[in-house]
Design an enzyme around this catalytic site. Structure first.
Site, PDB file in Angstrom:
ATOM      1  CE  LYS A   1      39.163  35.998  42.537  1.00  0.00           C
ATOM      2  NZ  LYS A   1      40.374  36.816  42.817  1.00  0.00           N
TER       3      LYS A   1
ATOM      4  NE  ARG B   1      34.520  49.799  47.192  1.00  0.00           N
ATOM      5  CZ  ARG B   1      34.796  48.604  47.690  1.00  0.00           C
ATOM      6  NH1 ARG B   1      34.326  47.520  47.099  1.00  0.00           N
ATOM      7  NH2 ARG B   1      35.536  48.474  48.768  1.00  0.00           N
TER       8      ARG B   1
ATOM      9  CG  PHE C   1      42.584  41.334  42.474  1.00  0.00           C
ATOM     10  CD1 PHE C   1      42.356  40.680  43.685  1.00  0.00           C
ATOM     11  CD2 PHE C   1      42.215  42.662  42.362  1.00  0.00           C
ATOM     12  CE1 PHE C   1      41.776  41.343  44.758  1.00  0.00           C
ATOM     13  CE2 PHE C   1      41.623  43.338  43.434  1.00  0.00           C
ATOM     14  CZ  PHE C   1      41.413  42.673  44.630  1.00  0.00           C
ATOM     15  CB  VAL C   2      37.964  40.687  38.512  1.00  0.00           C
ATOM     16  CG1 VAL C   2      38.520  39.621  37.576  1.00  0.00           C
ATOM     17  CG2 VAL C   2      37.147  40.036  39.625  1.00  0.00           C
TER      18      VAL C   2
ATOM     19  CD  GLU D   1      30.689  38.468  49.863  1.00  0.00           C
ATOM     20  OE1 GLU D   1      30.829  39.423  49.065  1.00  0.00           O
ATOM     21  OE2 GLU D   1      31.467  38.273  50.810  1.00  0.00           O
ATOM     22  CG  ASP D   2      32.100  41.354  46.247  1.00  0.00           C
ATOM     23  OD1 ASP D   2      32.143  40.379  47.033  1.00  0.00           O
ATOM     24  OD2 ASP D   2      32.870  42.326  46.347  1.00  0.00           O
TER      25      ASP D   2
ATOM     26  CG  ASP E   1      39.781  34.737  46.232  1.00  0.00           C
ATOM     27  OD1 ASP E   1      40.061  33.796  45.495  1.00  0.00           O
ATOM     28  OD2 ASP E   1      40.607  35.613  46.548  1.00  0.00           O
TER      29      ASP E   1
ATOM     30  N   GLY F   1      31.448  45.588  48.380  1.00  0.00           N
ATOM     31  CA  GLY F   1      31.575  45.070  47.024  1.00  0.00           C
ATOM     32  C   GLY F   1      30.276  44.693  46.342  1.00  0.00           C
TER      33      GLY F   1
HETATM   34  P1  IMP Z   1      37.383  35.422  50.383  1.00  0.00           P
HETATM   35  O1  IMP Z   1      37.245  35.545  51.865  1.00  0.00           O
HETATM   36  O2  IMP Z   1      38.807  35.097  50.003  1.00  0.00           O
HETATM   37  O3  IMP Z   1      36.401  34.475  49.752  1.00  0.00           O
HETATM   38  O4  IMP Z   1      37.185  36.831  49.773  1.00  0.00           O
HETATM   39  C1  IMP Z   1      35.992  37.453  49.684  1.00  0.00           C
HETATM   40  C2  IMP Z   1      36.145  38.960  49.572  1.00  0.00           C
HETATM   41  O5  IMP Z   1      37.430  39.362  49.081  1.00  0.00           O
HETATM   42  C3  IMP Z   1      35.174  39.464  48.565  1.00  0.00           C
HETATM   43  O6  IMP Z   1      33.951  39.780  49.153  1.00  0.00           O
HETATM   44  C4  IMP Z   1      35.888  40.671  47.976  1.00  0.00           C
HETATM   45  O7  IMP Z   1      35.594  41.809  48.740  1.00  0.00           O
HETATM   46  C5  IMP Z   1      37.349  40.345  48.090  1.00  0.00           C
HETATM   47  N1  IMP Z   1      37.915  39.794  46.827  1.00  0.00           N
HETATM   48  C6  IMP Z   1      38.257  38.528  46.551  1.00  0.00           C
HETATM   49  N2  IMP Z   1      38.715  38.403  45.298  1.00  0.00           N
HETATM   50  C7  IMP Z   1      38.624  39.635  44.754  1.00  0.00           C
HETATM   51  C8  IMP Z   1      38.907  40.165  43.435  1.00  0.00           C
HETATM   52  O8  IMP Z   1      39.333  39.475  42.490  1.00  0.00           O
HETATM   53  N3  IMP Z   1      38.671  41.493  43.271  1.00  0.00           N
HETATM   54  C9  IMP Z   1      38.183  42.299  44.255  1.00  0.00           C
HETATM   55  N4  IMP Z   1      37.888  41.845  45.483  1.00  0.00           N
HETATM   56  C10 IMP Z   1      38.104  40.531  45.731  1.00  0.00           C
HETATM   57 MG    MG Z   2      33.139  41.582  49.494  1.00  0.00          MG
END
Ligand code: IMP
Ligand code: MG
Length: 178
Positions: A130, A164, A151-152, A98-99, A102, A44
């Site tokens: 987020k 992507r 979700f983006v 990181e992208d 969440d 990402g």
């Molecule tokens: P986390 O572990 O929940 O913080 O999620 C992190 C990973 O989930 C990110 O590096 C993304 O790859 C993916 N992710 C979380 N939210 C989104 C979204 O809104 N769109 C696309 N990918 C997401």
């Molecule tokens: Mg990611």
């Protein structure tokens, strides 16, 4: 299609982030041989990573880490390291790029994994945050934008590996995919 962040908004934020990261590096480098390591979290962060490092003036080294945690738009809460970094980060300044953060569970796993290698400084930089969905306590040291719990996709972010390559960020809607 609901565009959340345009190419211009993303690029001007990246310039601000690069400037503050450069300031930090200037203050925290021990000497000329102390080269910081920038780690792109695949897949990402690819565009964010390349645009960010192009704006960084200090000498840096790059490496890549690949993790998996998602299937569709819901987390499996099972974070796996799919590709390790290759550079020795012992005593180095390390930036994880990181992208999006969440739940924070992916970063929590990455931080634990990399801390074992004893970097001197470990900083987190994420284009998007987020905060409303957070489950793990994570400090994002450098963040681009706080976004609502939607979700983006686009600019590296995917839905089942799609979208992507779109150069801006938009809200993914199930019914009407673009
Ligand atoms: P986390 O572990 O929940 O913080 O999620 C992190 C990973 O989930 C990110 O590096 C993304 O790859 C993916 N992710 C979380 N939210 C989104 C979204 O809104 N769109 C696309 N990918 C997401
Ligand atoms: Mg990611």
């Amino acid at each position: 299609m609901k565009v959340l962040l345009t190419e211009n908004q993303i690029q001007s934020k990246i310039k601000e982030l690069a400037k503050s990261i450069d300031d930090f590096l200037l203050k925290n480098k021990k000497n000329e041989n102390d080269i910081p390591v920038f780690i792109s979290v695949l897949t990402g962060s690819i565009f964010f990573f390349s645009d960010l490092i192009k704006n960084i003036k200090s000498d840096i080294i790059v490496d890549y880490l690949k993790v998996s945690s998602y299937s569709g738009d819901t987390t499996t809460y099972n974070v796996k390291i799919l590709k390790d970094i290759e550079i020795d980060i012992n005593d180095k300044i390390v930036f994880i790029i990181e992208d999006i953060v969440d739940t924070g569970l992916t970063l929590k796993k990455i931080i634990e994994f990399l801390k074992d290698r004893k970097p001197r400084i470990l900083k987190i930089c994420s284009l998007l945050d987020k905060p409303s969905k957070r489950l793990a306590k994570i400090k994002v040291d450098y963040k681009g934008f706080e976004i609502p719990p939607e979700f983006v996709v686009g600019y590296g972010l995917d839905y089942n590996e799609l979208y992507r390559n779109i150069p801006y960020i938009f809200v993914y809607e199930q019914q009407n995919s673009k």
